[in-house]
Design an enzyme around this catalytic site. Structure first.
Site, PDB file in Angstrom:
ATOM      1  N   CYS A  34       0.851  -1.187   0.000  1.00 36.41           N
ATOM      2  CA  CYS A  34       0.000   0.000   0.000  1.00 36.41           C
ATOM      3  C   CYS A  34       0.893   1.247   0.000  1.00 36.41           C
ATOM      4  O   CYS A  34       1.747   1.395   0.884  1.00 36.41           O
ATOM      5  CB  CYS A  34      -0.904   0.002   1.230  1.00 36.41           C
ATOM      6  SG  CYS A  34      -1.869   1.524   1.393  1.00 36.41           S
ATOM      7  N   ASP A  41      -0.293  -5.627   0.751  1.00 39.00           N
ATOM      8  CA  ASP A  41      -1.633  -5.923   0.243  1.00 39.00           C
ATOM      9  C   ASP A  41      -1.575  -7.289  -0.412  1.00 39.00           C
ATOM     10  O   ASP A  41      -0.634  -7.588  -1.163  1.00 39.00           O
ATOM     11  CB  ASP A  41      -2.079  -4.881  -0.790  1.00 39.00           C
ATOM     12  CG  ASP A  41      -2.599  -3.612  -0.148  1.00 39.00           C
ATOM     13  OD1 ASP A  41      -3.204  -3.695   0.937  1.00 39.00           O
ATOM     14  OD2 ASP A  41      -2.421  -2.537  -0.748  1.00 39.00           O
TER      15      ASP A  41
END
Length: 122
Positions: A34, A41
């Protein structure tokens, strides 16, 4: 064949270029970072495409997807980047890339990018 992350997508000739058919792949171990928080992520990337003259080689696809694991990128950006890079490498008749990202902050995100017209009957 390399064994490290690489943005080099290898291809091979479509064995049946005169017959429209669909290739579907699921990559359940995709990771990126991220760009806002620096946290990892996790996603499942689903690819479906109708090849024209070229097909993607699977190990190169794995290494390509692996190359995003330390890159800060938004879900929308990386899903579209994967689609664009596959279009550049394959020039498919049609392609769909779905990024199905794990829940973050109570929100489940699914991003779908498409290119081309899906042939009728496929």
């Amino acid at each position: 064949m390399p064994t490290q992350p690489s943005r080099d997508l290898q291809t091979f000739p479509n064995p049946k270029p005169g017959r429209p058919f669909e290739i579907a792949m699921e990559c359940p171990e995709f990771t990126c970072v991220c760009p806002m928080t620096g946290q990892p992520d996790f996603a499942t990337i689903r690819l479906r495409y109708v090849p024209a003259e070229r097909c993607v080689e699977l190990k190169s696809l794995k290494l390509y997807l692996w190359s995003f694991r330390n890159e800060g990128t938004f879900h929308e950006a990386v899903t579209n980047r994967i689609c664009d890079d596959l279009v550049a490498a394959l020039a498919p008749r049609w392609i769909e890339v779905v990024g199905d990202f794990a829940v973050r902050g109570g929100i489940h995100t699914v991003v779908t990018a498409r290119h081309g017209e899906r042939p009728a009957g496929v």
